[in-house]
Design a protein around this motif. Structure first.
Motif, mmCIF file in Angstrom:
data_model
loop_
_atom_site.group_PDB
_atom_site.id
_atom_site.type_symbol
_atom_site.label_atom_id
_atom_site.label_comp_id
_atom_site.label_asym_id
_atom_site.label_seq_id
_atom_site.Cartn_x
_atom_site.Cartn_y
_atom_site.Cartn_z
ATOM 1 N N ILE A 29 -3.359 -9.832 -10.474
ATOM 2 C CA ILE A 29 -4.184 -8.852 -11.202
ATOM 3 C C ILE A 29 -5.648 -9.060 -10.809
ATOM 4 N N ASP A 30 -6.124 -8.204 -9.920
ATOM 5 C CA ASP A 30 -7.483 -8.383 -9.389
ATOM 6 C C ASP A 30 -8.278 -7.088 -9.261
ATOM 7 N N HIS A 31 -7.642 -5.949 -9.551
ATOM 8 C CA HIS A 31 -8.300 -4.661 -9.304
ATOM 9 C C HIS A 31 -8.905 -4.023 -10.563
ATOM 10 N N SER A 32 -8.739 -4.652 -11.711
ATOM 11 C CA SER A 32 -9.126 -3.985 -12.961
ATOM 12 C C SER A 32 -10.526 -4.349 -13.451
ATOM 13 N N VAL A 33 -11.044 -5.481 -13.026
ATOM 14 C CA VAL A 33 -12.361 -5.897 -13.511
ATOM 15 C C VAL A 33 -13.450 -5.014 -12.898
ATOM 16 N N GLN A 34 -14.388 -4.592 -13.740
ATOM 17 C CA GLN A 34 -15.504 -3.765 -13.305
ATOM 18 C C GLN A 34 -16.818 -4.495 -13.524
ATOM 19 N N VAL A 35 -17.820 -4.097 -12.753
ATOM 20 C CA VAL A 35 -19.139 -4.715 -12.902
ATOM 21 C C VAL A 35 -19.910 -3.950 -13.977
ATOM 22 N N TYR A 83 -13.631 -12.272 -10.946
ATOM 23 C CA TYR A 83 -12.811 -12.649 -9.795
ATOM 24 C C TYR A 83 -11.903 -11.464 -9.478
ATOM 25 N N GLY A 84 -12.384 -10.601 -8.642
ATOM 26 C CA GLY A 84 -11.634 -9.385 -8.311
ATOM 27 C C GLY A 84 -12.385 -8.582 -7.273
ATOM 28 N N CYS A 85 -11.821 -7.433 -6.936
ATOM 29 C CA CYS A 85 -12.357 -6.633 -5.825
ATOM 30 C C CYS A 85 -13.651 -5.924 -6.179
ATOM 31 N N THR A 86 -13.823 -5.560 -7.414
ATOM 32 C CA THR A 86 -15.024 -4.929 -7.980
ATOM 33 C C THR A 86 -15.589 -3.805 -7.104
ATOM 34 N N THR A 87 -16.801 -3.996 -6.594
ATOM 35 C CA THR A 87 -17.537 -2.906 -5.936
ATOM 36 C C THR A 87 -16.804 -2.320 -4.735
ATOM 37 N N CYS A 88 -16.077 -3.140 -3.997
ATOM 38 C CA CYS A 88 -15.413 -2.682 -2.775
ATOM 39 C C CYS A 88 -14.396 -1.583 -3.059
ATOM 40 N N ILE A 89 -13.795 -1.582 -4.255
ATOM 41 C CA ILE A 89 -12.803 -0.543 -4.576
ATOM 42 C C ILE A 89 -13.354 0.507 -5.535
ATOM 43 N N GLY A 90 -14.667 0.507 -5.735
ATOM 44 C CA GLY A 90 -15.262 1.513 -6.596
ATOM 45 C C GLY A 90 -15.496 1.064 -8.019
ATOM 46 N N ASN A 91 -15.175 -0.198 -8.340
ATOM 47 C CA ASN A 91 -15.411 -0.724 -9.686
ATOM 48 C C ASN A 91 -16.806 -1.339 -9.778
ATOM 49 N N SER A 92 -17.802 -0.596 -9.285
ATOM 50 C CA SER A 92 -19.178 -1.102 -9.248
ATOM 51 C C SER A 92 -19.863 -0.991 -10.595
ATOM 52 N N PHE A 114 -12.464 5.878 -20.867
ATOM 53 C CA PHE A 114 -11.671 6.525 -19.824
ATOM 54 C C PHE A 114 -11.115 5.509 -18.832
ATOM 55 N N ASN A 115 -11.872 4.417 -18.584
ATOM 56 C CA ASN A 115 -11.489 3.450 -17.553
ATOM 57 C C ASN A 115 -11.465 4.172 -16.200
ATOM 58 N N SER A 116 -10.690 3.727 -15.243
ATOM 59 C CA SER A 116 -10.692 4.316 -13.903
ATOM 60 C C SER A 116 -9.316 4.903 -13.578
ATOM 61 N N TYR A 117 -9.274 5.721 -12.531
ATOM 62 C CA TYR A 117 -7.981 6.213 -12.056
ATOM 63 C C TYR A 117 -7.081 5.040 -11.675
ATOM 64 N N GLY A 118 -7.686 4.057 -11.027
ATOM 65 C CA GLY A 118 -6.887 2.919 -10.582
ATOM 66 C C GLY A 118 -6.190 2.216 -11.723
ATOM 67 N N SER A 119 -6.877 2.104 -12.853
ATOM 68 C CA SER A 119 -6.287 1.384 -13.986
ATOM 69 C C SER A 119 -5.244 2.222 -14.715
ATOM 70 N N ARG A 120 -5.223 3.535 -14.472
ATOM 71 C CA ARG A 120 -4.274 4.412 -15.173
ATOM 72 C C ARG A 120 -3.145 4.882 -14.248
ATOM 73 N N ARG A 121 -2.872 4.098 -13.218
ATOM 74 C CA ARG A 121 -1.855 4.515 -12.254
ATOM 75 C C ARG A 121 -0.429 4.422 -12.795
ATOM 76 N N GLY A 122 -0.279 3.887 -13.985
ATOM 77 C CA GLY A 122 1.042 3.868 -14.608
ATOM 78 C C GLY A 122 1.336 5.134 -15.387
ATOM 79 N N ASN A 123 0.376 6.083 -15.388
ATOM 80 C CA ASN A 123 0.559 7.336 -16.121
ATOM 81 C C ASN A 123 0.467 8.499 -15.144
ATOM 82 N N HIS A 124 1.607 9.119 -14.853
ATOM 83 C CA HIS A 124 1.636 10.197 -13.874
ATOM 84 C C HIS A 124 0.839 11.411 -14.335
ATOM 85 N N GLU A 125 0.699 11.591 -15.652
ATOM 86 C CA GLU A 125 -0.061 12.744 -16.148
ATOM 87 C C GLU A 125 -1.531 12.646 -15.729
ATOM 88 N N VAL A 126 -2.083 11.432 -15.785
ATOM 89 C CA VAL A 126 -3.461 11.225 -15.329
ATOM 90 C C VAL A 126 -3.542 11.347 -13.811
#
Length: 888
Positions: free
Chosen positions: A121-127, A495-504, A699-711
């Motif tokens: 789990i490394d893609h959810s943390v945001q700056v 400890y995560g991808c943060t800015t590189c994946i748009g979680n800036s 709202f969080n991000s699209y990446g964090s809501r990838r378990g919901n097909h409606e979003v």
């Protein structure tokens, strides 16, 4: 066809599949076969079953012809690794497949990973919080608040599925944890030895190639198939050899080398090919340098960038606290089975490219693509030229006077003036560089030297440091360098991808307002691997990749209109100019710090309790059950509608009366198709969340809501920078529907209501970028039946087929424009019932002006693609197979 042999090591007898024996039996010479092909041969020998893997597959690979490879490889990796953005939908799909099997009277336990699966789990943390001592703690708290529902689901999966474990949040980045801890390099299972090989649901899985493990990124749906025992079929690849000669000069870093290789290999068009590194310069590259280069394989377009096992591999295993007996066993097996690098013998490659390490110079890449290399000395001129260059991948299409634009900003009572090129974000982030202690020590030493001279970073620059693992923090702290990074605002944010994946995260409100109101072109400088348009931050239009020390340097300078090689980046309190060369540490000093502070003890300590160290994770409650209890009100996790037509007859039919949903140009990325970052308040996804009681701040991000097909289906083609030629000049996720310009989602739903299928038309490299399964899943749920493009990126083409979408390629020399296609026609695609691999199909486009008949290449690249498409996708196919098995 066993080809099994035994070896004796430390008084134990082990068995293994003997590559040389199999090759010699066919009268071939092993030394001529590239190392990556040897690993594939071993895999086929070991997984041979006469059905998925046949003798013909094995013979074909042994008779590998580097100049004209043919046939296909049914590959079954040893394990799978997931990150949470892509991992959540994978686990959702597994849970949904269990539901489908149950609903049809089957055994739900047949849906279970058959090989080891790790989710990091490394893609959810945001700056959200930066430049302060509480940034890490505050961001972790916000991460758990936002994602608690997703994390509950992932913890449920640990109890429900075998062969699955999760590395908790705030531990590290997937590829660095994989490199430093998860990989065994050589696997020993019940006294059988074989090479570690893997799929990952992140395109930069290729980083593991740096340690001699063959692996690459796939879409989540392909990973699911591998987890469930399905082979992944792909054409026998061309293998491009890259010969390193010379040694890196003292002024250059591994980042500079990786960016240079990205440019060189992009020009060599290595898309879909294997790249293998060798040559006398190889011994001059540390494992960290190799991993940096291997990580960038998706950026140069290759399936993988592989470094064979050698002494440096063993040294790194020792440094990272692997078991000494296993290190010795790894070397013995690799040498015995001819997988250990032999510098005296050069395999037969499709093509050999020579790169002289001594010619590498400091550089950055941008402003919109990682392959657009810029010599640091040319960076100022290149950025200034890009402002007035025609709008596109290297230009903004503005008047030259834009460079003179300045905007006042007041922050905490202090007045500042920012101008075009202002560095709004400076981020040391991403797996590419945060695994490399040489460039991180360089950043820390540069920060120390800058602070010593009295330099500071302006509060108008958002600074952040997101290490790839806790080991990084440990050696920066032990060396005393973190103190100086802190003083410049580079406190650890997570400890995560943060800015590189748009979680800036958001910019300061005052800064955001100034940029928005003046429409100012500002820059981000990050040590990442992706800088595609609209990815980093919606307010930042120019994005540059750079080494960590250069990120710090640009933060100090505050603007990308500076020539760091000749202009001062700041001034001392006595107004003395400070140049980059004044504060850049020497190679010798960097190496001394690495040798002294990056130790085996740190790896031992930090990875001792990797699965249980997070107390927030440990305290998440979980209910044990075979099937997941879906919550109707959830806006994070929903049961996707992939299995409604399991009883439908399997056949390929013509696609008639399709309407074009979009017509795109070149280089449309998976970020464009399925964004991972912010959800706009007024977007279809934003309106859905609002209607379901979610406040904008949550709202969080699209990446964090990838378990919901409606979003996610509402977010498909919703990137704010995407350019659809059917939208009459309106930028963003819009299209034309019956004369009106509407969101693409709304048009897609209207077409579905009319029972009309849709088509996407595109240019070159459609789907380049991250291996986003939702780029294909979202398209399928919107009703897209086919994509007609000039060329496809490897992973996305595969994902389209796996979701039951037909990928079609214009014939050589033809494009939508050359054929006169506007996108406002109605299309008939005459798919034959018995479609074959690389079939040429007839297409007719009808408009009020008449019809245009042409042909296209059906990109079914292997027989398996046809099976996937017939089944309406790989997920229904697997469920059908499991149901058949449960009834036997």
């Amino acid at each position: 066809m066993s080809n099994q042999s035994t070896l004796l090591f430390n008084n134990h007898v082990y068995s293994y599949y003997d590559i040389r024996q199999a090759v010699s039996a066919e009268g071939k010479e092993l030394s001529q076969i590239p190392y990556t092909i040897r690993i594939l041969i071993e895999s086929l020998l070991r997984t041979y079953d006469g059905n998925d893997v046949t003798k013909n597959h094995i013979r074909n690979l042994i008779h590998y012809d580097a100049q004209s490879p043919s046939g296909e490889v049914p590959f079954k990796p040893s394990r799978v690794i997931l990150q949470d953005f892509t991992g959540v939908p994978v686990i959702v799909d597994l849970a949904s497949m269990r539901e489908a099997v149950l609903a049809h009277g089957g055994n739900p336990h047949l849906i279970n990973p058959e090989i080891p699966v790790d989710l990091v789990i490394d893609h959810s943390v945001q700056v959200d919080v930066s430049s302060c001592d509480t940034a890490l703690e505050d961001n972790i708290t916000l991460e758990f608040e936002r994602n608690n529902e997703r994390y509950e689901f992932l913890k449920w999966a640990e109890t429900a599925f075998a062969n699955y474990r999760a590395v908790p949040p705030a531990t590290g980045i997937i590829h660095q944890v994989n490199l430093e801890f998860l990989s065994d390099v050589v696997i020993e299972k019940e006294r059988l030895l074989y090479p570690d090989s893997m799929f990952g649901t992140d395109s930069h899985t290729t980083m593991i190639n740096g340690i001699g493990v063959l692996g690459w990124g796939v879409g989540g749906i392909e990973a699911e198939a591998a987890m469930l025992g399905e082979a992944s079929y792909f054409p026998v690849p061309e293998v491009i050899g890259v010969r390193f000669i010379g040694q890196l000069p003292t002024i250059a870093t591994a980042t500079d080398l990786a960016l240079t290789i990205t440019q060189v290999l992009r020009k060599e068009q290595v898309v879909g090919k294997f790249v293998e590194y060798f040559g006398p310069g190889l011994s001059k590259l540390s494992l960290a340098d190799r991993a940096t280069i291997a990580n960038m394989a998706p950026e140069y377009g290759a399936t993988c960038g592989y470094f064979p096992i050698d002494q440096e591999t063993l040294n790194y295993m020792r440094l990272t606290n692997r078991d000494e007996n296993h290190i010795a066993l790894t070397e013995y097996y690799a040498r015995t089975n001819h997988l250990f690098y032999n510098p005296q013998l050069e395999p037969s490659y499709t093509k050999v490219i020579t790169i002289d390490l001594s010619t590498i110079r400091p550089s950055i890449a941008g402003p919109k693509r990682p392959q657009d290399l810029i010599d640091l000395a040319d960076a100022k001129a290149t950025f200034e030229t890009s402002i007035s260059r025609e709008a596109g991948t290297q230009g903004f299409g503005l008047a030259p006077e834009e460079l003179d634009k300045t905007v006042p900003v007041t922050i905490d009572g202090q007045d500042f003036s920012i101008q075009t090129g202002h560095v709004a974000i400076a981020a040391i982030t991403s797996c590419t560089n945060t695994s490399n202690p040489y460039v991180l020590m360089a950043a820390g030493l540069l920060a120390r030297n800058a602070v010593t001279k009295g330099l500071r970073v302006s509060p108008t620059v958002k600074t952040s440091l997101a290490p790839g693992s806790k080991v990084v923090s440990a050696y920066l702290r032990e060396s005393g360098l973190q103190t100086y990074l802190d003083k410049l605002g580079f406190q650890v944010v997570g400890y995560g991808c943060t800015t590189c994946i748009g979680n800036s995260g958001n910019l300061r409100p005052e800064l955001a307002q100034a940029i928005t109101e003046s429409d100012l072109v500002v820059s981000a400088v990050l040590s990442g691997n992706r800088n595609f348009e609209g990815r980093i931050n919606p307010l930042v239009k120019a994005n540059f990749l750079a080494s960590p020390p250069l990120v710090v340097a640009y933060a100090l300078a505050g603007n990308t209109t500076i020539d760091l090689t000749s202009q001062p980046l700041g001034f001392t309190p006595d107004h003395e100019p400070v140049y980059l060369e004044d504060i850049m540490p020497s190679r010798q000093e960097i190496e001394t710090y690495v040798e002294q502070y990056v130790t085996r003890d740190l790896f031992e300590k930090e990875y001792q309790q990797v699965f249980s160290a997070s107390q927030q994770w440990n305290h998440i409650p979980v209910t044990k059950s075979t099937s997941y209890q879906w919550k109707v009100q959830s806006t994070y996790i929903q049961n996707p509608p992939y299995f409604h037509q399991l009883d439908q007859e399997l056949s390929i039919r013509p696609l008639l009366h399709l309407k074009a949903l979009a017509k795109f140009g070149d280089s449309v990325t998976t970020d464009h198709i399925s964004p991972a970052g912010n959800i706009a308040r007024t977007s279809p996804a934003g309106r859905y969340l609002t209607e379901n009681g979610v406040d904008y701040m949550d709202f969080n991000s699209y990446g964090s809501r990838r378990g919901n097909h409606e979003v996610m289906m509402r977010g498909t083609f919703a990137n704010i920078r995407i350019k659809n030629e059917l939208a009459q000049g309106k930028i963003g996720g819009f299209t034309s529907y019956k004369g009106d310009i509407v969101p693409i989602y709304e048009a897609a739903m209207a077409y579905q209501a009319e029972n009309i299928g849709t088509l996407i038309i595109a240019g070159k490299d459609y789907g380049m970028g991250s291996s986003r399964d939702w780029a294909a899943k979202g398209s399928a749920l919107l009703g897209v039946k086919a994509v007609l493009a000039e060329s496809f990126e490897r992973i996305h083409r595969s994902n389209l087929v796996m979701m039951g979408i037909a990928p079609l390629q214009f014939l050589e020399g033809q494009t939508a424009d050359s054929l006169g296609l506007t996108g406002f026609e109605s299309y008939d695609i005459h798919l034959p019932k018995e479609a074959g691999v690389h079939e040429i199909v007839d297409i007719v486009a009808y408009s009020e002006h008449g019809s245009i008949a042409f042909q296209a290449l059906l990109r079914f690249d292997a027989a398996a693609d046809i099976r996937y498409y017939q089944n309406g996708g790989i997920l229904p196919m697997v469920v059908r197979k499991k149901l058949a098995a449960s009834k036997q």
